[in-house]
Design an enzyme around this catalytic site. Structure first.
Site: not given
Ligand code: FAD
Ligand code: NAP
Length: 337
Positions: A164, A237, A333
């Site tokens: 990520r 998320s 994130e």
């Protein structure tokens, strides 16, 4: 180049917070990137690139220029007996591009079906789902380097892709991605090891998976489990899954036998952040306009049009409670402005 002033960002990002941007422009060509950055530099104003705003949270007005990426086009560059090389404009919708490939039977990105966003944003956090990451199919990324004022082409290794993350996420706002080149496979190796995919393929009695069957399974799973940003504000998320050492993992698993974790290397474990958040009692909890989604606690949802700072503060409460209970510091994130 048309610059609008004092624009609401509410419809331009999936949390739907009612913050404003001082200046706004659409980018539909590589020339428009250069001109807009030149304009921002002359005015000495900050800038940010916006795809479809599905991984961004505005906590205050953005006092600068928002560049909305709308460079379109899917171009076949080359085809061999086994592979297809495509160049895709940064403004193309990611899921539309996935389905375009799925319909032609080209494999590689079918596990990444139904991820919201633009193609240009896919390399930013190296989007990933169900055991596949965008980096697995990216050959080249073309970007405008705002430091040198030149377009550059980066190969897969140059992009420093990680879990990520990428060079583009590490050096936020330096590079503006204009197009991405992908390699798709005509005889793909299917990635069906994730439990949920296996289960759906099994239910449908799909003994010989295909690119299309996997895409359909992923679409079904995601539709059932994740909130639709068109109906309820969210950015997927909110936190990354943390990684910890094997020694620490062994301490935790002895204390919490139900902990969900996966080995990454011999010494490193990835912990399901959703499990940690749920274990702290957050799943389904709502405070004001903000909540922890009842079907997946890694997702923070925004029920009304409250201010973005409420979402940020809620995420901070989650971080602090996980830190207190597990001694693990969760990292956001979602990109915060
Ligand atoms: P934005 O949110 O507009 O931007 C994100 C960041 O990228 C910002 O910093 C922005 O400045 C930068 N950026 C965007 N375009 C460019 C460009 N052309 N050049 C330079 N910088 C740029 N993510 C996953 O990895 N896996 C998932 O499975 C997943 N599922 C999701 C499910 C839901 C319901 C939602 C709402 C989100 C999900 N996400 C997932 C997060 C999100 O979809 C991805 O991160 C997506 O790539 C964001 O694309 P975007 O165009 O909306 O980017
Ligand atoms: P899930 O299947 O409930 O799994 C929970 C976590 O365990 C996931 O985060 C996943 O890590 C990990 N995991 C599950 N099976 C694994 C395996 N076989 N090997 C290694 N790790 C495994 O997760 P979910 O929330 O429903 O999401 C499904 C997929 O979509 C995941 O890949 C997730 O990352 C992705 N997704 C991402 C976002 C986002 O915004 N980033 C939003 C929704 C869904 P990984 O996350 O590393 O895969």
């Amino acid at each position: 180049m048309e610059i609008s002033e004092n624009i609401s960002l509410q419809a331009l990002h999936s949390f739907g917070c009612n913050e404003k941007a001082s200046y706004f422009t659409k980018i539909d060509s590589v020339e428009a990137i250069e001109k807009s950055i030149q304009w921002a530099k002359e005015k000495n104003t900050p800038y940010l690139i916006l795809g479809s705003g599905s991984n961004i949270l505005f906590t205050k007005p953005f006092e600068g220029l928002v560049l909305k990426m709308e460079i379109m086009g899917i171009k076949k560059l080359k085809e061999t007996a086994s592979e297809v090389f495509l160049e895709v404009g940064a403004g193309e919708n990611w899921h539309y591009f996935v389905i375009y490939c799925v319909q032609k039977g080209w494999g590689g990105i079918e596990n990444l079906s139904l991820i919201p966003g633009t193609v240009g944003a896919a390399p930013i956090q190296n989007i990933g789902a169900y055991g596949v990451e965008a980096k697995d199919c990216i050959e080249l990324v073309t970007a405008y380097d705002t430091q040198t004022s030149q377009f550059i082409t980066l190969n897969n290794a140059d992009c420093k892709f990680g879990y990520r993350t990428s060079l583009f996420k590490m050096e936020k706002t330096r590079y503006i991605i204009s197009s991405v080149q992908f390699i798709l496979q005509k005889q793909p190796i299917f990635r069906t090891e994730y439990g949920a995919i296996k289960e759906v393929l099994h239910q449908k009695n799909n003994k010989q998976p295909s690119v299309e069957a996997i895409a359909n399974a992923v679409i079904q799973i995601r539709t059932e489990k994740l909130p639709d940003p068109k109906k309820i504000g969210n950015a997927g998320s909110f936190f990354k899954n943390p990684t910890i050492t094997k020694d620490f993992y062994e301490v935790l698993i002895a204390k919490y036998p139900k902990l969900i974790a996966y080995p990454i290397t011999d010494d490193i474990y990835k912990i399901a952040a959703g499990w940690l958040i749920e274990a702290c009692g957050w799943k389904g909890i709502q405070k004001g306009n903000v909540g922890c989604y009842e079907k997946q606690s890694l997702v923070i949802v925004h029920y009304n049009n409250g201010p973005g700072i409420e979402i940020y503060n809620f995420s901070e409460e989650i971080i602090q409670s996980v830190l207190k209970q597990f001694d693990i510091l969760l990292e956001r994130e979602v990109i915060i402005y």
